[in-house]
Enzyme design. Sequence first.
Site, PDB file in Angstrom:
ATOM      1  N   GLN B 131       0.828  -1.197   0.000  1.00 40.98           N
ATOM      2  CA  GLN B 131       0.000   0.000   0.000  1.00 40.98           C
ATOM      3  C   GLN B 131       0.870   1.259   0.000  1.00 40.98           C
ATOM      4  OE1 GLN B 131      -3.668   0.525   2.567  1.00 40.98           O
ATOM      5  NE2 GLN B 131      -2.275   1.691   3.828  1.00 40.98           N
ATOM      6  N   GLY B 132       0.821   2.032  -1.077  1.00 41.81           N
ATOM      7  CA  GLY B 132       1.639   3.240  -1.191  1.00 41.81           C
ATOM      8  C   GLY B 132       0.870   4.488  -0.825  1.00 41.81           C
ATOM      9  N   TYR B 133       0.663   4.692   0.457  1.00 34.70           N
ATOM     10  CA  TYR B 133      -0.079   5.864   0.930  1.00 34.70           C
ATOM     11  C   TYR B 133       0.861   6.875   1.604  1.00 34.70           C
ATOM     12  CZ  TYR B 133      -4.827   4.004   0.200  1.00 34.70           C
ATOM     13  OH  TYR B 133      -5.997   3.552  -0.326  1.00 34.70           O
ATOM     14  N   SER B 134       1.396   6.506   2.788  1.00 36.25           N
ATOM     15  CA  SER B 134       2.166   7.456   3.594  1.00 36.25           C
ATOM     16  C   SER B 134       3.416   7.929   2.872  1.00 36.25           C
ATOM     17  CB  SER B 134       2.588   6.814   4.915  1.00 36.25           C
ATOM     18  OG  SER B 134       1.472   6.500   5.692  1.00 36.25           O
ATOM     19  N   GLU B 249     -10.089  -1.616   5.724  1.00 38.57           N
ATOM     20  CA  GLU B 249      -9.192  -1.925   6.847  1.00 38.57           C
ATOM     21  C   GLU B 249      -9.961  -2.137   8.137  1.00 38.57           C
ATOM     22  OE1 GLU B 249      -4.731  -0.159   6.066  1.00 38.57           O
ATOM     23  OE2 GLU B 249      -5.914   0.758   7.612  1.00 38.57           O
ATOM     24  N   ASN B 375      -4.094   7.229  17.213  1.00 35.56           N
ATOM     25  CA  ASN B 375      -5.209   7.469  18.140  1.00 35.56           C
ATOM     26  C   ASN B 375      -5.697   8.913  18.057  1.00 35.56           C
ATOM     27  OD1 ASN B 375      -5.046   4.870  19.048  1.00 35.56           O
ATOM     28  ND2 ASN B 375      -4.823   5.397  21.210  1.00 35.56           N
ATOM     29  N   GLU B 376      -4.752   9.835  17.846  1.00 25.72           N
ATOM     30  CA  GLU B 376      -5.134  11.246  17.800  1.00 25.72           C
ATOM     31  C   GLU B 376      -6.008  11.511  16.567  1.00 25.72           C
ATOM     32  OE1 GLU B 376      -1.982  10.085  18.419  1.00 25.72           O
ATOM     33  OE2 GLU B 376      -2.301  10.427  20.556  1.00 25.72           O
TER      34      GLU B 376
END
Lengths: 342, 395
Positions: B131-134, B249, B375-376
Amino acid sequence: MNFAFTEDQLLFRDTVRDFLAAECAPAQVREAAAGDGRSPARFDKLVEMGLTGLTVPEAQGGLGLGLVDYVLIAEEAGRAALPELLVDQIGIAVPLLSRFADRPEVASVLEAVATGAAKVAIGHPMDPFVADAAGADWLILGKGDAVHLVPAASVALTAETSVDPLRRIAGVEWLAGNDTVLSDAPGLWDEILDLGAIAMAAQGLGLAQAMVDLAAEYARTRQQFGKPIGSFQAVKHHLATVQVAIEFARAPVYKAAFTQRPRDVSHARIAVIDAAAMAARTAIQVFGAMGYTYEVDLHFFMKRAWALAGVWGDRHYHLDRMARMVLSDDAAIGADATFADN
Amino acid sequence: MKLSFSAEDEAFRAEIAAWMRDNLTGEFAKLKNRGGPGDEHAFFEERRAFERHMGKAGWTGVGWPKAVGGRGAPLSHQVIFFEEYARAGGPGRVGHIGEGLAGPTIIAFGTEDQKRRFLPGILSGDDLWCQGYSEPNAGSDLANVRTKARLVGDRWVIDGQKVWTSLAHVSDWCFVIARTEEGTSGHKGLSYLLVPMNQKGITVRPIQQMTGTSEFNEVFFDGAETAAENIVGQPGEGWKVAMGTLAFERGASTLGQQMAFRNQLDEIIAIAKANGRARDPMIRQRLADAWIGLQIMRANALRMLSKAEGPELPREAYVSKLYWATWHRDLGKLAMDVLGPEAEIAPGSPGTYDLTPLQQLFLFTRSDTIYAGTNEIQRNIIAERALGMPREARA
């Protein structure tokens, strides 16, 4: 009444902090982790600064300082994640040996420790291994109530791997003999445990502060959504919460070093274990995925805090001990007792 | 409402249980309980072979529609599949990103031609996906993607960098969000591209994790190419498609994850009983709390999946990542507290950095509250989307 350190104590602390900032920076810790984990050159410099003799009586060539002086130094060792054997030696082994300094054979060990000619490792019988046993010339070990001072030649070590890449731990096999008995006074190991718990707590304070400082620095510079992430309350409040926990652990540690009373020691130990665990968890969170890597220095501090939380009585040991002290039938409680003699 | 399983469900359970019993044997026996989080490097090739073996037997794409080669299993069967897979100690799936993310995205948004070309390779276990997201500057701020793609003739040409790309070093394909419209920023002007990994325009550099192992990577695109038709959705619609993937996800696969969680909790309870820590009142309470948390997660997941039919995620879907991540992080810590001083001892010889499964669990769970939305970010999503709060001011 004065719950403060002297100028001399703080000055010495600052000197050690500056030294470690130069000689034990995170990059050097990383280098040590990639090698055999120990720097003889740095240890020599610790000796030169008088640190190995910090708590050794003056008669044996030391500075003759006490645990209140020591606790600030141990905190700095934690802050730098110092790999070399120093904190256990001068905060646990030496104060114990100093009680028997009238014996020539013990006095000579203390003299050698002060000059850096000998190293002493110590392990509580409750713990399954001894830290830095491999590099030590002498080991302080237990069988039942008895405390033994054993030459390295008389023990067989089985090196274990620690989750902290910089801790050197080993199981120790040895045969107790009369000639190695330092004392068989009942309860002495409990007193030694308190020294160990103070040593772990003081280092834990420094480790926790180091992790918060690393994370705060990162939060000031790392940008997301066009702003430093530290400007978001969700991030800055995390770090503020940890700092509160650290400050509320600091006073108990200093008090424990002063009184050396079991209840103060256990209190300090619990407060620091919690603060350091919170600091580690939060600092990783603030660093995001970077904090989960080996490539960022944070994990060295986190793993040291993890390892130290288990030895010299873990959280549950000390909480249980504390509960017994507070809840026993003869425990003095109430307005007159709780704050009596502090 | 009906929480029990039917006779037909139980027949399905017997079928998958028998298959696992008969097939996780021989060369695959050593894969039992291996390859999970923190242990992804273990027996990779053998796990890949097992993925192919599952594909041949029709045990991949259990929840996919029959029309695209899946089993078309109803929810109850998917639950049972994950339960029995975990119960048997099925190894960490090497094809989970393809099966759980790439495949469902292509099924939902792809063309018929894309379905024909890409789905069979996922089902067979032959094609692994990442997965090429970040990106270095697009983490929590995912829309800040800088990787660019431009259409040159019949090829997309891609330049930029992705990071935290799980399994990129072994993947055949990557789904990439890239900026395809010059001068755009944020969610606009992004496209969702399917890019072959085995080409000279792509360099993969592993990132070492605090576990000492490497599961994720940096991926550098330097004039990398993919065919013009390998775009899912329209140019400029990449954000919508990418968000669809993120919804997957949070889907049925969390049920499988809960089975793994249960196995971990069971192991920790067994250790606590054996070493006496189970008599410690505080440990007892934390173990009981962990058990309760697991029941909550399962009940919520079943409730969510039972009504997840429309395009809008129900409100309870937003809370699940935050809950399980925090629960699992606490479980990792609990494991170490149950071990006491033994927690420090690693099994390898000095100089190595091999960890026990529980030590790996502890370290891996430090990342649970970070990956797939911290979480934030999760709390922001709950506040903004579920509760209608105003968005935080941005620069």
